[in-house]
Design a protein around this motif. Structure first.
Motif, PDB file in Angstrom:
ATOM      1  N   ASP A  65      34.104  43.469   1.991  1.00 37.44           N
ATOM      2  CA  ASP A  65      34.882  44.195   2.998  1.00 37.44           C
ATOM      3  C   ASP A  65      35.984  43.331   3.602  1.00 37.44           C
ATOM      4  O   ASP A  65      36.915  43.855   4.217  1.00 37.44           O
ATOM      5  CB  ASP A  65      33.966  44.704   4.109  1.00 37.44           C
ATOM      6  N   LEU A  66      35.873  42.025   3.457  1.00 33.54           N
ATOM      7  CA  LEU A  66      36.871  41.119   4.038  1.00 33.54           C
ATOM      8  C   LEU A  66      38.017  40.824   3.067  1.00 33.54           C
ATOM      9  O   LEU A  66      39.031  40.249   3.467  1.00 33.54           O
ATOM     10  CB  LEU A  66      36.213  39.793   4.449  1.00 33.54           C
TER      11      LEU A  66
ATOM     12  N   GLY B 147      37.003  42.217  10.158  1.00 30.46           N
ATOM     13  CA  GLY B 147      36.259  43.126   9.309  1.00 30.46           C
ATOM     14  C   GLY B 147      35.446  44.119  10.114  1.00 30.46           C
ATOM     15  O   GLY B 147      35.358  45.290   9.772  1.00 30.46           O
TER      16      GLY B 147
END
Length: 216
Positions: free
Chosen positions: A194-195, A213
């Motif tokens: 997700d980052l 994030g």
């Protein structure tokens, strides 16, 4: 050698993220206009679909590759040694990704990808190329003034950081392995993915911090 090394650049130049349309793009634009005029296509829905593939679905594949490399040193070694095979391990490959090379950022060196001749891009891991990647200003300035271009993307690197620019071709396409953000030791692979941003895998951006994030 497919890379260009740069340390400092004395001059800054205006940077326009617009692009000049190729003949194929002009034909696509004309067809799109006809379909919209006849009511066959909702332009808002089309924009949403393109944005989804450009910024969400496509880059998620690359983000999984990066997150796995951050978590698994053995996989990272395979990725840097034979990117095509390592990426295929995760089920990604095909047209535009037949011959891949992954280059890793370090505190001493930052990598950035461009295609100076056209818009060669690793579709299987990054999805659709952004408009600015195909634009003549980016394609020319990424090579002659990479530090200035990075600043315009919001990436201001230390003067001591070496910048290496890799020129993708139809035969070989590059992806950047960004550095793992600090403070992510407790995150699992999905949270790490997700980052990872699309731009961080091109080299014109950096991964999100854990705080960013969460907000996203």
């Amino acid at each position: 050698m497919a890379d260009h090394d740069h340390h400092d650049h004395a001059h800054d130049h205006p940077h326009d993220h617009g692009s000049e349309l190729s003949p194929m793009e002009l034909r696509v634009r004309a067809l799109e206009s006809i379909l919209v005029e006849k009511g066959y296509v909702d332009p808002a829905a089309l924009d949403t679909l393109i944005d989804t593939y450009e910024t969400k679905i496509g880059p998620r594949n690359g983000a999984q590759v990066v997150a796995r490399a951050w978590m698994d040193p053995a996989y990272r070694a395979r990725l840097l040694d034979d990117a095509t095979a390592a990426i295929r391990e995760l089920g990604f490959g095909g047209r535009g990704g037949e011959h891949m090379m992954v280059v890793a950022n370090t505190p001493e060196e930052h990598n950035m990808v461009v295609c100076t001749l056209c818009s060669c891009y690793p579709w299987p891991v990054l999805g659709l190329p952004p408009v600015w990647y195909k634009s003549p200003p980016y394609r020319s300035r990424a090579v002659i003034d990479p530090r200035g271009v990075l600043r315009e993307f919001g990436v201001d690197l230390p003067a001591t950081t070496r910048i290496r620019v890799w020129d993708s071709t139809a035969e070989l396409r590059y992806m950047v392995l960004p550095m793992r953000p600090a403070g992510t030791e407790q995150l699992d692979e999905a949270a790490l993915a997700d980052l990872v941003t699309r731009d961080s895998m091109i080299g014109t951006g950096l991964p999100l911090s854990p705080e960013q994030g969460v907000r996203a």
